[in-house]
Every structure is written in structure tokens, then in C-alpha cells.
Design an enzyme around this catalytic site. Structure first.
Site, PDB file in Angstrom:
ATOM      1  NE  ARG A 196      -2.985   2.689   2.967  1.00 25.40           N
ATOM      2  CZ  ARG A 196      -2.404   3.770   3.493  1.00 25.40           C
ATOM      3  NH1 ARG A 196      -1.126   3.710   3.854  1.00 25.40           N
ATOM      4  NH2 ARG A 196      -3.059   4.892   3.641  1.00 25.40           N
ATOM      5  CG  ASP A 198       0.820   6.829   3.974  1.00 26.19           C
ATOM      6  OD1 ASP A 198      -0.344   6.658   4.382  1.00 26.19           O
ATOM      7  OD2 ASP A 198       1.518   7.821   4.270  1.00 26.19           O
ATOM      8  CE  LYS A 201      -3.877  14.681  -1.025  1.00 27.83           C
ATOM      9  NZ  LYS A 201      -5.177  15.327  -0.905  1.00 27.83           N
ATOM     10  CG  HIS A 202       1.198  14.337  -0.074  1.00 28.48           C
ATOM     11  ND1 HIS A 202       1.132  15.679   0.181  1.00 28.48           N
ATOM     12  CD2 HIS A 202       0.107  13.791   0.491  1.00 28.48           C
ATOM     13  CE1 HIS A 202       0.041  15.936   0.894  1.00 28.48           C
ATOM     14  NE2 HIS A 202      -0.593  14.802   1.094  1.00 28.48           N
ATOM     15  CD  GLU A 223      -3.506   7.908   1.962  1.00 27.58           C
ATOM     16  OE1 GLU A 223      -4.269   8.566   2.695  1.00 27.58           O
ATOM     17  OE2 GLU A 223      -2.286   7.824   2.154  1.00 27.58           O
ATOM     18  N   GLY A 228     -12.337  17.137  -3.159  1.00 23.68           N
ATOM     19  CA  GLY A 228     -12.863  18.162  -4.038  1.00 23.68           C
ATOM     20  C   GLY A 228     -12.101  19.470  -3.890  1.00 23.68           C
ATOM     21  CG  HIS A 287      -5.571   3.738   9.416  1.00 26.97           C
ATOM     22  ND1 HIS A 287      -5.314   3.292   8.135  1.00 26.97           N
ATOM     23  CD2 HIS A 287      -4.669   4.730   9.648  1.00 26.97           C
ATOM     24  CE1 HIS A 287      -4.306   3.983   7.628  1.00 26.97           C
ATOM     25  NE2 HIS A 287      -3.896   4.851   8.516  1.00 26.97           N
TER      26      HIS A 287
END
Length: 858
Positions: A196, A198, A201-202, A223, A228, A287
């Protein structure tokens, strides 16, 4: 990452009702904050035998210390050291091998956008200094130096900026990519199936892709939250060319419909704006969202049965790669408790752990998912509201009742005639009820409210589909039923030694059918129950003889799984302990450590153990406060008879420059929700005060803000515009439930924001009435499953009819009230007034399931 709109979450894209699912991945379970050894045991005893496909484990890289906070595992220090919260490198490798042997794949949470903030020694012994950009593998030139993220509309700022002061790795650097890829290849070499990613998008999609390519293109799910108003470059569809992507919209859409009308789920799919099924990674909640981080909006364990039903639907519906959340309990969404680390106990050994993967309605849906994979939906039915059913071709049929009333209908199942096991009614697939399908393929259903049922081809009464209750354990649940509770179900709890117990109040009298007696019932439906044939203290399965007992008073009833021996131990007049914590209210500076003392706690037979919310077990506990805001530290003390009580301290942590700026010295909320008492509000940011308030929606419900708590300076709202005026009118509101109330003492603007809490309860409401409030009604607040509480000031004085006393009144009209005729701490309906000589402010608690109550000094 921690407490942010930009954290982990898994969403689901959805197909239309007649679509084919993506290739089978098997349902995954996120064993949140589980130790590696415990993960291995769960793979071997539950997940493998029950057909789960994989486990997401805690990040295994060396990270920042601080196990009292779950988010420290998301602040790595190096990618060469594998000693982490989960365990040692040896334990990690052993777990991977054991789970693979059990048929369960391991997916490691991978964090490589940023490294840990601050300075110190990490879990593997490595040292770090974020201010100097010094880490075991990285130095100054391996990071971006663009300051903190300030604009999520600018993708470059998101990709290159620091999040919450954590140094942002330059994932475009070949050296950095190589270091991360080597880490991933090491884990893959040990048998990890994928990762996964983490905070994907960064990082620019091309950089994520480059790292995965260098690691050999392992299976991954990324992730990407898809919030929006953010840059188009950091939306989920920009990352799907790499691999699966989390689609948070699935979880929020699912919650909206289960809180609205599930009939609409018939069209759940890409037409709803979700990702393609073969690119989506979905879940009911993860989580972060479980704790309200990133906006919440999803169903959680606090929503009780509705949460379980949503998981049933997710696993039954052909869409996306599915993940089940398995976490632990916390009491208050609005407090720092949501950041606490895992309980100190072994997972699933007590009620602190949620263990959703062991609940029959969820656990056995893994089999349904696996056996129906690749089969289209047919025979959709709904009642136009919150009852639905559908089949998966001729392989399986599921029905979900999201209403309080029974679902009564004759419905087509797509299956041939037979008496099928309802695989959701017991831990073993065929340990509960059965559903009959007639020659026309229809099943006559009578399904209780807030329940689901599922049947599968080849899983019938005459030909069971096998499985076990829970491998390694004899029982997954246990109840005691008898004359003492009118043959209802009193749940028992199990300890690490597999001894089940419950505290029962016996009257000594039986019922119309005989003397006082009881039995043990595994599932609460009599399908597997235990009496005692010989009266020898050893329970016998399916015994026709009840267990006779003539004693009266409060007893601890215990049953040992290993040999089925049971015992009844009188608790006599044992009183619950009194928990005391010092200091109770204190201010601290960021980075300061405080010592809390519970040694003044007391009990009539002595306190035997101390359990701190921060993980300690001594009479004192030292706690480091390294984040701003209001924090709660709780100690639970237990006596020799197993009774316990808790006390909490509130700590307001401010920055090194001092307290937050404010115009007002203090602020309180006063109104009908708290009987016009003074609820202290907390300064959580410059000029921003906050409190959590439970509103019951009573007629003329209202409140005001009071500075000193003496009405000398108070604020209401004359214009009903959300901006208060000095000495203004009471603020009217019709809201119901728990709300976060905020007040800006500079602009005088205030707001009410709902907090998603759905504790299980037997009573619709509860009030305390007695001499302390002149027999008026003090509303009690539901603070946990079945647990109500209120803060009451006792003066020691009675009235003309007697001494100080009180009762519990459900509706506030005496139609259903509870006293205590036996003076044993367990109430009875229409019982006598409860007398007490205490003086001072006490927290009064009442469990509407067990009817036990307690008073704890504040």
C-alpha cells in the site's frame, strides 16, 4: 501522516448490478496496529481457514518511537532497518512465511513520501534530526526544501512541500528511488506480495511509477484521496495507470445510502463517478476515516449493526478489490484519544479490540465472495426503502435488512430447492439457522431487523460446507441464559487464557417452570448450548439438563474452554474501585513530559492492576506531549474481583511561545443539554474555543456561551445568523446527537458540526432523578456501547421523605425507571431508591444492558 485531510483511505468504485467483477484478489483485512506474531497467528487460525486473501500490515520500516500514538509508524527513519512497532526483523520474516503457508498474502504499508519530524532515536536504534535533514540513509540534498504545503490547488506544492513539518523526500532523485526500491525488493524477497503506497498523491505519478519499476513492478494500491477543490493532477484518475487506487467516494457513498435508503445500491458502480472496478481499492472505512481524519463521512464500528451490514454488502457486490478494517475501540471522536496506540492486550482477547474479521456476519462473507466471484448479479429485490436482496447467478443469494422491523418476503434465489445453511448466523458456516428454498427457487424469509442472511450453492443442512467455529478456539462468543434474565442473552467475555466470564445477580428464585437455573449458549440462538448432565461442574454440549443453582446475590460465573469446567464465585458486597488521577487538569508546553499519579486510587479489597491509555501498567505514568491541542490521559484500575473504574486527566498543550491567543480568559457552554450547568470549553487554536455537546432534541432546546460561568458576561444570538452578541437571546437548535460546538472570541462566530458517533443502546434516552436535582431530570449521555453517564453534584442532603437518593428514569416520566432493591450495584426496574452518602461531584454511570451502575469521584 497524522490528523489531516490528506491521509490514507481506501474507496471503492462500483459496477452496475449486472456487471462482472474484476479478477479475484480475495478480501483483504487491515489488521491495524497488530504485532507481527499476532498477525501470523490470525493467518493460521482464522484468515486462512476462512478464505481471506490478504493482510495489510503496519509499516515494517524503522520509524519514530512513541507506540502510544498509532501515527508514529507513518514517520519512517530508515529503509534498511526492519525493527518496528510490529516487531523485530525475525518476527516480520516469520510472519510472512507463516501467513503465506496459510494461504494469506502479506501487503506492507509503505511510507516514503516523508521522514520523521523532530530528533531522537528510532525503533531500530538509528538517530535522526529533521532540522538538520540528517537520517541514516539520507542527507540535506535528498529532500525538497519548498516549505510546508499551503495550496492543494497547486500540484507542485503538494508534491514538493512538507506535510506537518515532516521533511519531504525528493522522490524524483535517482538515489532516493534506489534506496526505496531496494527496501521494497528486500521485502518482496522475503515473500511480501505487494504494497500500500501511503500518501501517493504527495508524489508525482511518474516518480511513484519509477520507484515501483525499479522494485520490479510489484502489486500495489495507492492512497489518493480525491478531495474536491484540489488540483486535477492529484486526483485518483491520474494514478490509475500505475495500479489500483483508493476511491474514498465508495465509502462515503455507501454510508450515505445505509444512512438513507439502500434500495439505491442497485445501480452502485462507475455511473456514480467511481473508478473502474479493476482499478479501485475499496472499503467501508479505513483507519484514518474511522477516527474522523480527512473528513470522516464513513460508517465505523460506532455505527453498530449498520456498519456490519455495509461490510456484508461490500463483500457480496461484484466491484473492486475489497478491504475489511479491523481496529480497536476509542470513546470520543473529538478528543486526542483517537490518536492512541493499540491496546496492550492480545488482539481479540477482550472488548478493546473490534476484530470485525471474527464476527460471523462479516467473517463468513469471505466464503460468499470467493464462491460467487465472477458471477453477475440477478434477482434484485427491494421494498422501496431499506430492505434488499439479490443473487449471484446460481452460486449464492444474500439479503440485507437495514430496518428495525422484520423482513418478511418470498423471494427468488437462483438456487435449486433445498434447506440451506444461513452462513451468517453462526461462526461455523452451518452452526446457525437454515433457509428453505422451494421447487420454484424461492425462499420464504423472516429476517430480523438490522440483520443479513446469505446462502450458497453446495452449503446445505444435509451437505454442510464445513469450516470451524474459530480454529484454535472452541467458541467465538458465549452467553449465559437462565431464570435470572428471563432466558435472555447476557454476553460473556473471554480472557487470554480462554476463560469466559460474566457478573450475574441471582435472586435465588426460579420461574413458573422450575427452580433457579441457567445454561451456556454459544450463539445466543440455542443451536449450540451447554448444560450439566451429571451436576459435576463440567458443562455438557446439548445437555437437556439446566444447571441448577440456589444462591442469591452477585456472582462471577466462569467457564474454561479447555475442559468445559465452570464455576460460580460470590462477589459478596464487593464495591467497584475508585479511580483517582493527579493532576486532573493541567497545561503543558509542546515537547514537555508530565508524570501522572494514580496511587490514590482505592478499593475495599485493594487495587490489583493499573492500565493507562498510553500503554503503561504502573501506579504512575510519564507521558510526552509532542502535538498541540487538548489531550486526555485515562487510567483504569481493577480490583481482585475484576471490577474496574476509570479516571481521566485533561492536558492542554500549547506551543513554545505560550498559550493560544484569546480575547476571553475562559468560556463555558450552558443550556438545556447540560441542565444549564457549566461545560468548560477548550481553546484549541488562536481565539477558537471548542466543546463536544450531546443534544437530545428536546422541546425548546437552547444554549448560550458564558465567559466566567456566572452569567456576568454571556453571549447569545439575537439575529439567528451564527454570530453571537453580548447578552443576546438563547440560541435555539433542534439538532440531535453529538456535536462539536465552536466559538471564535474575536469574531463571535459560532458553529455546530455533527460528530459521527453511533453507540449501541437499549434505551432511547436516560435521565437521573433524585434529591441532588430536586427530582428533576438530568439527561445522561451515551458515551460508549450501552454506557450512559452524567456529572452530578451530591450535597449529602436528602428531602422531607428521606436521605440523599436517586433513580434512573428512561423517558423522564417515571413510566420506566430503575432503582436498586438489593443494594448490589445492579439496578432493577421499579426498584427502590438508590441511597448514597457521597458528597461532591461524581460521575454516575449506568449500563443499559447489564443494569450495573457506579459513582466515581471527579
Amino acid at each position: 501522516m497524522h490528523n489531516t485531510l490528506f491521509r490514507t483511505a481506501l474507496l471503492a468504485a462500483v459496477l452496475g448490478p449486472f456487471s462482472q467483477s474484476a479478477s479475484a484478489e480475495g478480501v483483504m483485512v487491515h489488521l491495524f496496529q497488530w504485532k507481527f506474531n499476532d498477525v501470523a497467528n490470525e493467518c493460521e487460525t482464522v484468515l486462512g481457514p476462512k478464505g481471506f486473501g490478504g493482510v495489510q500490515i503496519t509499516p515494517p520500516a524503522e520509524h519514530k518511537q512513541g507506540s502510544e500514538y498509532w501515527w508514529t509508524v507513518y514517520q519512517p527513519v530508515s529503509f534498511k532497518n526492519f525493527n518496528s512497532f510490529g516487531g523485530s526483523e525475525a518476527e516480520l520474516r516469520s510472519m510472512i512465511a507463516r501467513c503465506n503457508a496459510a494461504g494469506v498474502k502479506i501487503y506492507a504499508d509503505a511510507v516514503f513520501n516523508q521522514l520523521a519530524s523532530g530528533t531522537g532515536t528510532a525503533t531500530g536504534g538509528g538517530s535522526y534530526n529533521s532540522g538538520q535533514f540528517q537520517y541514516p540513509q539520507f542527507g540535506y540534498n535528498d529532500f525538497h526544501h519548498s516549505g510546508d504545503i499551503t495550496n492543494y490547488g497547486d500540484s507542485n506544492n503538494v508534491w514538493n512541500g512538507a506535510l506537518y513539518g515532516m521533511p519531504d523526500l525528493n522522490t524524483g532523485s535517482a538515489y532516493v528511488q534506489d534506496q526505496i526500491a531496494t527496501y521494497m525488493k528486500t521485502l518482496l524477497g522475503w515473500g511480501v506480495a505487494g504494497f500500500r503506497i501511503d500518501a501517493a498523491k504527495h508524489m508525482a505519478p511518474s516518480e511513484v511509477k519509477a520507484i515501483l519499476d525499479k522494485a520490479g513492478s510489484p502489486k500495489a494500491y495507492l492512497e489518493v484521496i480525491g478531495a474536491g477543490g484540489e488540483s486535477a493532477d492529484i486526483q485518483p484518475n491520474r494514478y490509475t495507470y500505475i495500479d489500483r487506487v483508493t476511491d474514498f467516494k465508495y465509502g462515503t457513498d455507501l454510508a450515505a445510502n445505509f444512512n438513507g435508503q439502500i434500495k439505491n445500491l442497485k445501480t452502485l458502480g462507475e455511473s456514480w463517478g467511481l473508478l473502474p472496478s479493476d482499478k479501485s481499492f475499496i472499503f467501508v472505512v479505513n483507519h484514518d476515516r474511522e477516527r474522523g481524519h480527512g473528513g470522516g463521512g464513513m460508517l465505523t464500528f460506532m455505527n453498530g449493526a449498520r456498519y456490519e451490514l455495509a461490510n456484508v454488502f461490500m463483500m457480496a457486490w461484484p466491484y473492486g478489490w475489497k478491504q475489511l478494517m479491523s481496529g480497536y475501540r476509542f470513546a470520543d471522536m473529538g478528543k486526542y484519544e483517537t490518536d492512541k496506540g493499540a491496546p496492550a492486550s492480545t488482539p481479540c482477547s477482550d472488548s478493546q479490540w473490534n476484530c470485525e474479521q471474527r464476527r460471523p456476519q462479516i467473517m463468513n462473507m469471505a466464503l460468499f465472495h470467493n464462491r460467487t466471484e465472477g458471477t453477475a448479479v440477478s434477482n434484485w429485490w427491494d421494498n422501496g426503502n431499506n430492505q434488499i436482496a439479490f443473487s449471484r447467478g446460481d452460486k449464492g443469494f444474500v439479503t440485507i435488512n437495514n430496518e428495525s422491523g422484520n423482513l418478511v418476503a418470498s423471494l427468488p434465489t437462483g438456487l435449486p430447492a433445498g434447506e440451506y445453511c444461513n452462513i451468517l448466523s453462526g461462526s461455523d458456516y452451518c452452526s446457525g439457522s437454515y433457509i428453505t428454498v422451494d421447487a420454484s427457487g424461492k425462499a420464504g424469509l423472516n429476517l430480523a431487523g438490522m440483520k443479513a442472511a446469505a446462502i450458497l450453492a453446495g452449503c446445505t443442512k444435509t451437505s454442510p460446507c464445513g469450516g470451524t467455529t474459530l480454529p484454535g478456539n472452541k467458541f467465538s462468543s458465549l452467553n449465559i441464559r437462565g431464570t435470572h434474565n428471563a432466558w435472555g442473552n447476557t454476553p460473556m467475555t473471554v480472557d487470554a487464557n480462554r476463560v469466559w466470564s460474566a457478573t450475574i445477580t441471582f435472586s435465588g428464585t426460579g420461574d413458573a417452570s422450575g427452580a433457579q437455573r441457567f445454561k451456556f449458549d454459544v450463539f445466543g440462538n440455542w443451536t449450540e448450548n451447554y448444560g450439566d448432565n451429571e451436576g459435576d461442574g463440567i458443562a455438557d454440549k446439548g445437555s437437556s439438563k439446566d444447571i441448577l443453582f440456589s444462591g442469591a446475590g452477585q456472582y462471577r460465573v466462569a467457564l474454561k474452554e479447555s475442559d468445559l469446567s465452570y464455576s460460580l464465585t460470590p462477589l459478596a458486597s464487593n464495591q467497584a474501585p475508585v479511580a483517582v488521577i493527579s493532576p486532573k487538569f493541567i497545561n503543558a508546553k509542546l515537547g514537555e513530559s508530565l508524570v501522572f499519579d494514580a496511587s490514590a486510587s482505592n478499593d475495599d479489597v485493594g487495587v490489583t492492576s493499573y492500565a493507562w491509555s498510553t500503554g503503561g501498567s504502573g501506579k504512575t505514568e510519564t507521558v510526552l506531549f509532542d502535538t498541540l491541542g487538548t489531550h486526555t490521559v485515562t487510567v483504569t484500575v481493577t480490583d481482585a474481583e475484576g471490577l474496574s473504574a476509570s479516571a481521566s486527566a485533561t492536558v492542554n498543550v500549547t506551543d513554545s511561545n505560550g498559550a493560544y491567543a484569546s480575547v476571553l480568559p475562559t468560556l463555558h457552554l450552558r443550556g438545556t443539554p447540560n441542565g444549564w450547568g457549566t461545560l468548560a470549553m477548550t481553546l484549541v487554536a488562536d481565539n477558537q474555543w471548542e466543546a463536544l455537546v450531546s443534544f437530545d432534541g428536546q422541546a425548546n432546546q437552547r444554549f448560550k456561551f458564558d465567559v466566567k460561568g456566572d452569567w456576568s458576561q454571556n453571549y447569545g444570538d439575537n439575529n439567528k445568523d451564527g454570530v453571537a452578541e453580548l447578552a443576546g437571546n438563547d440560541i435555539l437548535t433542534a439538532v440531535i446527537g453529538q456535536y462539536r460546538v465552536r466559538f471564535n472570541d474575536q469574531t463571535l462566530a459560532y458553529s455546530l458540526t455533527p460528530v459521527s458517533v453511533g453507540y449501541a443502546k437499549t434505551f432511547p434516552s436516560l435521565n437521573l432523578r433524585g434529591t441532588p436535582n430536586n427530582w428533576g431530570s438530568t439527561p445522561m449521555t451515551l458515551v460508549a456501547d450501552h454506557l450512559w453517564q452524567a456529572s452530578v453534584t451530591f450535597t449529602g442532603a436528602g428531602d422531607a421523605s428521606g436521605g440523599q437518593r436517586f433513580k434512573f428514569d428512561v423517558k423522564g416520566d417515571w413510566t420506566q425507571n430503575y432503582g436498586d432493591s438489593n443494594k448490589d450495584g445492579v439496578a432493577e426496574q421499579t426498584g427502590t431508591d438508590i441511597t448514597t452518602a457521597v458528597v461532591g461531584t461524581y460521575l454516575v454511570r449506568f449500563n443499559d444492558q447489564t443494569l450495573a451502575y457506579s459513582l466515581s469521584a471527579q
